[in-house]
Design a protein around this motif. Structure first.
Motif, PDB file in Angstrom:
ATOM      1  N   LYS A  80      37.460  79.994   1.165  1.00 15.61           N
ATOM      2  CA  LYS A  80      36.968  81.279   0.688  1.00 15.61           C
ATOM      3  C   LYS A  80      36.238  82.042   1.786  1.00 15.61           C
ATOM      4  O   LYS A  80      36.175  83.262   1.759  1.00 15.61           O
ATOM      5  CB  LYS A  80      36.025  81.067  -0.501  1.00 15.61           C
ATOM      6  N   VAL A  81      35.685  81.308   2.732  1.00 18.05           N
ATOM      7  CA  VAL A  81      34.881  81.935   3.768  1.00 18.05           C
ATOM      8  C   VAL A  81      35.726  82.428   4.921  1.00 18.05           C
ATOM      9  O   VAL A  81      35.544  83.524   5.431  1.00 18.05           O
ATOM     10  CB  VAL A  81      33.802  80.943   4.279  1.00 18.05           C
ATOM     11  N   HIS A  82      36.679  81.615   5.345  1.00 14.56           N
ATOM     12  CA  HIS A  82      37.418  81.891   6.568  1.00 14.56           C
ATOM     13  C   HIS A  82      38.782  82.495   6.270  1.00 14.56           C
ATOM     14  O   HIS A  82      39.341  82.336   5.196  1.00 14.56           O
ATOM     15  CB  HIS A  82      37.584  80.613   7.379  1.00 14.56           C
ATOM     16  N   GLY A  83      39.335  83.143   7.289  1.00 13.45           N
ATOM     17  CA  GLY A  83      40.600  83.826   7.113  1.00 13.45           C
ATOM     18  C   GLY A  83      41.768  82.891   6.874  1.00 13.45           C
ATOM     19  O   GLY A  83      42.694  83.221   6.148  1.00 13.45           O
ATOM     20  N   ALA A  84      41.776  81.734   7.514  1.00 15.66           N
ATOM     21  CA  ALA A  84      42.897  80.807   7.378  1.00 15.66           C
ATOM     22  C   ALA A  84      42.611  79.783   6.296  1.00 15.66           C
ATOM     23  O   ALA A  84      41.490  79.352   6.105  1.00 15.66           O
ATOM     24  CB  ALA A  84      43.145  80.110   8.714  1.00 15.66           C
ATOM     25  N   ASP A  85      43.623  79.403   5.550  1.00 19.69           N
ATOM     26  CA  ASP A  85      43.464  78.449   4.470  1.00 19.69           C
ATOM     27  C   ASP A  85      43.700  77.030   4.970  1.00 19.69           C
ATOM     28  O   ASP A  85      44.704  76.733   5.599  1.00 19.69           O
ATOM     29  CB  ASP A  85      44.466  78.743   3.337  1.00 19.69           C
ATOM     30  N   GLY A  86      42.757  76.135   4.632  1.00 17.74           N
ATOM     31  CA  GLY A  86      42.960  74.719   4.856  1.00 17.74           C
ATOM     32  C   GLY A  86      43.063  74.331   6.313  1.00 17.74           C
ATOM     33  O   GLY A  86      42.726  75.068   7.213  1.00 17.74           O
ATOM     34  N   ALA A  87      43.499  73.088   6.530  1.00 15.44           N
ATOM     35  CA  ALA A  87      43.591  72.527   7.875  1.00 15.44           C
ATOM     36  C   ALA A  87      45.024  72.581   8.387  1.00 15.44           C
ATOM     37  O   ALA A  87      45.978  72.538   7.623  1.00 15.44           O
ATOM     38  CB  ALA A  87      43.093  71.086   7.857  1.00 15.44           C
ATOM     39  N   LEU A  88      45.136  72.647   9.696  1.00 12.47           N
ATOM     40  CA  LEU A  88      46.436  72.651  10.353  1.00 12.47           C
ATOM     41  C   LEU A  88      46.450  71.531  11.381  1.00 12.47           C
ATOM     42  O   LEU A  88      45.530  71.409  12.184  1.00 12.47           O
ATOM     43  CB  LEU A  88      46.677  73.986  11.059  1.00 12.47           C
ATOM     44  N   THR A  89      47.496  70.704  11.364  1.00 17.06           N
ATOM     45  CA  THR A  89      47.662  69.654  12.362  1.00 17.06           C
ATOM     46  C   THR A  89      48.937  69.901  13.144  1.00 17.06           C
ATOM     47  O   THR A  89      49.995  70.125  12.558  1.00 17.06           O
ATOM     48  CB  THR A  89      47.728  68.263  11.701  1.00 17.06           C
ATOM     49  N   ILE A  90      48.816  69.863  14.464  1.00 17.02           N
ATOM     50  CA  ILE A  90      49.983  69.954  15.343  1.00 17.02           C
ATOM     51  C   ILE A  90      50.038  68.680  16.173  1.00 17.02           C
ATOM     52  O   ILE A  90      49.067  68.343  16.873  1.00 17.02           O
ATOM     53  CB  ILE A  90      49.921  71.176  16.265  1.00 17.02           C
ATOM     54  N   ASP A  91      51.155  67.974  16.100  1.00 20.33           N
ATOM     55  CA  ASP A  91      51.381  66.768  16.889  1.00 20.33           C
ATOM     56  C   ASP A  91      52.228  67.156  18.098  1.00 20.33           C
ATOM     57  O   ASP A  91      53.425  67.385  17.975  1.00 20.33           O
ATOM     58  CB  ASP A  91      52.082  65.701  16.047  1.00 20.33           C
ATOM     59  N   PHE A  92      51.603  67.228  19.245  1.00 23.89           N
ATOM     60  CA  PHE A  92      52.305  67.675  20.446  1.00 23.89           C
ATOM     61  C   PHE A  92      53.217  66.601  21.021  1.00 23.89           C
ATOM     62  O   PHE A  92      54.036  66.888  21.892  1.00 23.89           O
ATOM     63  CB  PHE A  92      51.303  68.124  21.507  1.00 23.89           C
ATOM     64  N   ALA A  93      53.066  65.371  20.551  1.00 33.59           N
ATOM     65  CA  ALA A  93      53.952  64.301  21.010  1.00 33.59           C
ATOM     66  C   ALA A  93      55.344  64.447  20.419  1.00 33.59           C
ATOM     67  O   ALA A  93      56.317  63.904  20.938  1.00 33.59           O
ATOM     68  CB  ALA A  93      53.372  62.936  20.648  1.00 33.59           C
ATOM     69  N   GLN A  94      55.438  65.166  19.302  1.00 28.84           N
ATOM     70  CA  GLN A  94      56.723  65.410  18.665  1.00 28.84           C
ATOM     71  C   GLN A  94      57.230  66.788  19.062  1.00 28.84           C
ATOM     72  O   GLN A  94      56.454  67.671  19.432  1.00 28.84           O
ATOM     73  CB  GLN A  94      56.597  65.326  17.142  1.00 28.84           C
ATOM     74  N   THR A  95      58.517  66.973  18.968  1.00 25.94           N
ATOM     75  CA  THR A  95      59.070  68.295  19.228  1.00 25.94           C
ATOM     76  C   THR A  95      58.561  69.275  18.181  1.00 25.94           C
ATOM     77  O   THR A  95      58.448  68.940  16.997  1.00 25.94           O
ATOM     78  CB  THR A  95      60.605  68.271  19.204  1.00 25.94           C
ATOM     79  N   LEU A  96      58.232  70.477  18.617  1.00 32.92           N
ATOM     80  CA  LEU A  96      57.745  71.501  17.689  1.00 32.92           C
ATOM     81  C   LEU A  96      58.878  72.384  17.184  1.00 32.92           C
ATOM     82  O   LEU A  96      58.634  73.416  16.579  1.00 32.92           O
ATOM     83  CB  LEU A  96      56.681  72.356  18.381  1.00 32.92           C
ATOM     84  N   GLY A  97      60.116  71.946  17.408  1.00 35.45           N
ATOM     85  CA  GLY A  97      61.252  72.691  16.887  1.00 35.45           C
ATOM     86  C   GLY A  97      61.634  73.844  17.787  1.00 35.45           C
ATOM     87  O   GLY A  97      61.467  73.789  19.009  1.00 35.45           O
ATOM     88  N   SER A  98      62.140  74.878  17.191  1.00 38.04           N
ATOM     89  CA  SER A  98      62.610  76.027  17.948  1.00 38.04           C
ATOM     90  C   SER A  98      61.456  76.778  18.585  1.00 38.04           C
ATOM     91  O   SER A  98      60.285  76.561  18.256  1.00 38.04           O
ATOM     92  CB  SER A  98      63.372  76.977  17.021  1.00 38.04           C
ATOM     93  N   LYS A  99      61.784  77.667  19.491  1.00 36.51           N
ATOM     94  CA  LYS A  99      60.764  78.489  20.136  1.00 36.51           C
ATOM     95  C   LYS A  99      60.004  79.312  19.101  1.00 36.51           C
ATOM     96  O   LYS A  99      58.786  79.476  19.198  1.00 36.51           O
ATOM     97  CB  LYS A  99      61.416  79.406  21.171  1.00 36.51           C
ATOM     98  N   LYS A 100      60.730  79.799  18.083  1.00 32.89           N
ATOM     99  CA  LYS A 100      60.088  80.582  17.027  1.00 32.89           C
ATOM    100  C   LYS A 100      59.124  79.721  16.227  1.00 32.89           C
ATOM    101  O   LYS A 100      57.997  80.144  15.925  1.00 32.89           O
ATOM    102  CB  LYS A 100      61.152  81.182  16.109  1.00 32.89           C
TER     103      LYS A 100
END
Length: 277
Positions: A80-100
């Motif tokens: 409710k306070v911040h602009g983004a909802d919830g937590a985000l996890t990025i695993d850089f050891a795995q491929t992040l898919g396409s450039k987009k």
């Protein structure tokens, strides 16, 4: 404005095994870092130790080679306070898919954190007000009137409302850095990142900027600060992390690391920096 009325110990930042190399130069060698909600962590260490690379990785400005980053509080009150909802996890050891897909994930990371740069990085052709509302309007797609009202409140808070129509070249370095802090706050991030926020300032302007950051810490903002101001770190940080050669050499409460460090490398660094000041 406070980011939350009740600070919990829920992590807003979790870093696990972060690695990064530039060619043959490895600058991060498996960094782990936790920052509880409402706490301040100061990163200290010699030039080239990897401190700024960590910040840039947390703000999606650098692509790590491995490890994972989680940014964001999971509780409903934080959403409710911040602009983004919830937590985000990025695993850089795995491929992040396409450039987009990669671009989308890094954009989501930047939506949860905001960076205050060493050299201000204000748009020279835009006014102070235009600099502050650029992110909320263009990136977060918030109504312009809402963004302007919020920006004016923030500028008034740091004593710069009367400068809202000025351009960066008309401001002192300290004023520009305070605009940089306001620009970060306007994004309503869950995590504030400061990269040597006073190193480009004349000595007489340092206290004004540090005072604003100290107020934010007292209000419960979650922050990671790269700094060489040891007295400021001792007064403001809950934890100090000393880095050298891309690894964490020592970490602990600010009073312990800066007054009575355990590791010889930390002792030498703190002694040298205190002698220089």
């Amino acid at each position: 404005m406070s980011p939350t009325d009740s600070v919990s110990h829920e992590p807003v930042l979790q870093v696990r095994g972060l690695t990064k190399a530039f060619g043959t130069n490895t600058v991060l060698r498996g960094i782990d870092l936790d920052v509880p909600r409402g706490k301040v962590v100061a990163l200290i260490g010699p030039s080239g130790s990897g401190k700024t690379t960590i910040l840039r990785s947390l703000n999606g400005l650098e692509m790590p080679d491995g490890g994972s980053v989680t940014v964001g509080a999971r509780g409903a009150s934080a959403d409710k306070v911040h602009g983004a909802d919830g937590a985000l996890t990025i695993d850089f050891a795995q491929t992040l898919g396409s450039k987009k897909a990669r671009s989308q994930q890094l954009a989501a990371l930047r939506d949860r954190s905001a960076m205050v740069f060493q050299h201000y990085n204000l748009f020279p052709h835009k006014t102070v007000l235009q600099n502050v509302i650029e992110g909320p309007v263009q990136v977060q797609k918030r109504p312009r009137a809402e963004a302007v009202a919020e920006a004016e409140k923030l500028l008034a808070r740091v004593g710069l409302l009367e400068k809202k129509d000025a351009h960066p070249f008309e401001l002192s370095g300290g004023q520009q850095q305070r605009v940089g802090i306001v620009r970060a706050l306007a994004l309503k991030p869950q995590l504030l990142l400061f990269d040597e926020p006073t190193s480009s300032l004349d000595p007489e302007l340092v206290d004004d900027v540090l005072g604003v950051i100290k107020e934010l810490a007292d209000e419960g903002w979650t922050m990671v600060i790269v700094t060489h101001e040891l007295a400021f770190a001792r007064q403001t940080a809950d934890e100090v992390v000393f880095m050298d050669g891309g690894v964490v050499v020592e970490r602990g409460p600010a009073s312990q690391v800066l007054r009575n460090p355990k590791e010889k490398r930390t002792q030498a660094f703190v002694r040298r920096l205190l002698h220089e000041t």
